[in-house]
Design an enzyme around this catalytic site. Structure first.
Site, PDB file in Angstrom:
ATOM      1  N   THR A  73       0.818  -1.213   0.000  1.00 15.77           N
ATOM      2  CA  THR A  73       0.000   0.000   0.000  1.00 15.77           C
ATOM      3  C   THR A  73       0.849   1.259   0.000  1.00 15.77           C
ATOM      4  O   THR A  73       0.531   2.248  -0.664  1.00 15.77           O
ATOM      5  CB  THR A  73      -0.911   0.016   1.246  1.00 15.77           C
ATOM      6  N   SER A  88       1.568  -7.466  -1.254  1.00 15.16           N
ATOM      7  CA  SER A  88       2.223  -8.561  -0.518  1.00 15.16           C
ATOM      8  C   SER A  88       1.372  -9.829  -0.508  1.00 15.16           C
ATOM      9  O   SER A  88       1.867 -10.894  -0.150  1.00 15.16           O
ATOM     10  CB  SER A  88       2.591  -8.135   0.902  1.00 15.16           C
ATOM     11  N   THR A  94       1.424  -4.696   4.079  1.00 19.36           N
ATOM     12  CA  THR A  94       1.204  -5.129   5.470  1.00 19.36           C
ATOM     13  C   THR A  94       0.593  -6.529   5.556  1.00 19.36           C
ATOM     14  O   THR A  94       0.739  -7.197   6.569  1.00 19.36           O
ATOM     15  CB  THR A  94       0.277  -4.145   6.206  1.00 19.36           C
ATOM     16  N   ASP A  95      -0.086  -6.963   4.481  1.00 20.08           N
ATOM     17  CA  ASP A  95      -0.888  -8.187   4.614  1.00 20.08           C
ATOM     18  C   ASP A  95      -0.058  -9.422   4.958  1.00 20.08           C
ATOM     19  O   ASP A  95      -0.486 -10.270   5.734  1.00 20.08           O
ATOM     20  CB  ASP A  95      -1.692  -8.437   3.329  1.00 20.08           C
TER      21      ASP A  95
END
Ligand code: ASP
Length: 331
Positions: free
Chosen positions: A12, A54, A85-86
């Site tokens: 992101t 990710s 972040t995932d």
């Protein structure tokens, strides 16, 4: 001044709007242009390794990241990886196993909002990461996010949208970072061993979440496709054996055929203690079954990939699985 290498991988933080939702697009130069003060803190160089959401990260990307850090290790004092972040917690765990005893910081960061958004957490996270990476005390793999530095083996994404996306699971936050200070709560011990890089993973690890009614035959199916199964069981850890859905029989077949089974818990905090109840005791003591204790499921699964890159022998797997690495387990 410290010399820091930023490796951009997408997420992101680097995303822009498209007709099909956010896609990673920004280059490292565009990320750095948003932080004009960064060059006052260190000599910062940046390069792009991937530009992926990710969600699309695979174990091969972790190996490529570790290989790039290995290649540049002597040249830089620290590394910052911008990442979605995932799956960041998995990458942080993977780098903790692939780059052990690093006396230099390897910091993963990202954002819940793109760096180009007028309102974003990206600049703070990136600046915090740079400040954290510039300190002598910062060694090994961390996620720096929303003012917290979390050990790479202890992170979990716990919020899908808020800035406070990560928590440290079953271990204190290593440091808190604000604009003026960095408060380090977990001291880094001097690395007695030299940094060691690994370049093999065996990704055939499955994580199976139990729900009431799940059919034990699923284990037969999985044994045809995977070499290790982490069972996200209930509470302190247990597998059902009552009535027509008896998992114990299947565990016997699975472990006798050389598959590795780890009992973990689907409860986020406090970990497993599988011998407390009969439902866990039987599984642990009758068969060659391990338990995750206070390890995160992310770390346990990736640790198995790292271990099985080296050995499939149960005694060796057990020895390595229970050996603490970068504070991943307390025994
Ligand atoms: N889907 C994004 C990713 O993991 C989410 C983020 O970066 O926050 O790449």
């Amino acid at each position: 001044m410290k010399k820091i290498l930023l490796l951009a991988t997408g997420g992101t933080i680097a995303s822009v709007k498209s007709d099909e939702g956010l896609v990673p697009a920004a280059t490292p130069a565009q990320l750095l242009a948003a932080l004009p003060d960064a060059q006052k803190l260190c000599r910062l160089e940046a390069r792009q390794l991937f530009n992926l959401d990710s969600t699309n990260f695979q174990p091969e990307h972790w190996l490529a990241l570790a290989a790039e850090i290995h290649r540049c290790y002597r040249e830089y004092d620290g590394f910052i990886i911008t990442h979605g972040t995932d799956t960041m917690a998995y990458t942080a765990a993977a780098l903790s196993y692939l780059v052990q005893n690093s006396e230099k910081p390897i910091v993963l960061t990202g954002a819940q909002r793109p760096i180009s958004d007028p309102v974003t957490d990206a600049k703070k996270n990136l600046l915090d990461s740079i400040r954290f990476a510039c300190r002598e005390q910062s060694q090994g793999v961390y996620i720096v996010f929303d003012g917290k530095a979390i050990l790479g083996t202890r992170a979990r994404k716990v919020r899908t949208k808020s800035y406070s996306a990560f928590e440290s699971i079953n271990y204190p936050v290593a440091a808190f970072i604000d604009e003026r200070r960095i408060l380090q709560y977990v001291d880094t011990e001097d690395q007695a061993q030299p940094v060691t890089f690994y370049n093999r993973l065996h990704p055939k690890v499955f994580v199976l979440k139990l729900i009431p009614g799940i059919e034990p035959e699923v284990l037969e199916y999985l044994s045809g496709h995977y070499d290790a199964i982490v069972i996200e069981s209930y509470g302190v850890g247990g597998v059902p054996f009552y009535g027509q859905r008896n998992f114990l029989e299947k565990l016997q077949a699975l472990t006798e055929s050389g598959k590795i089974v780890v009992i973990a818990t689907q409860v986020m905090l406090e970990g497993s203690d599988a011998e407390l109840y009969e439902v866990g005791f039987k599984a642990i003591n009758r068969y060659n079954v391990l338990q995750a204790y206070d390890m995160t499921v992310e770390a346990a699964a990736v640790k198995l990939m790292w271990i099985m890159g080296q050995t499939r022998d149960f005694a060796q797997v057990k020895r390595l699985f229970y050996r603490p690495i970068h504070h991943d387990v307390m025994l």
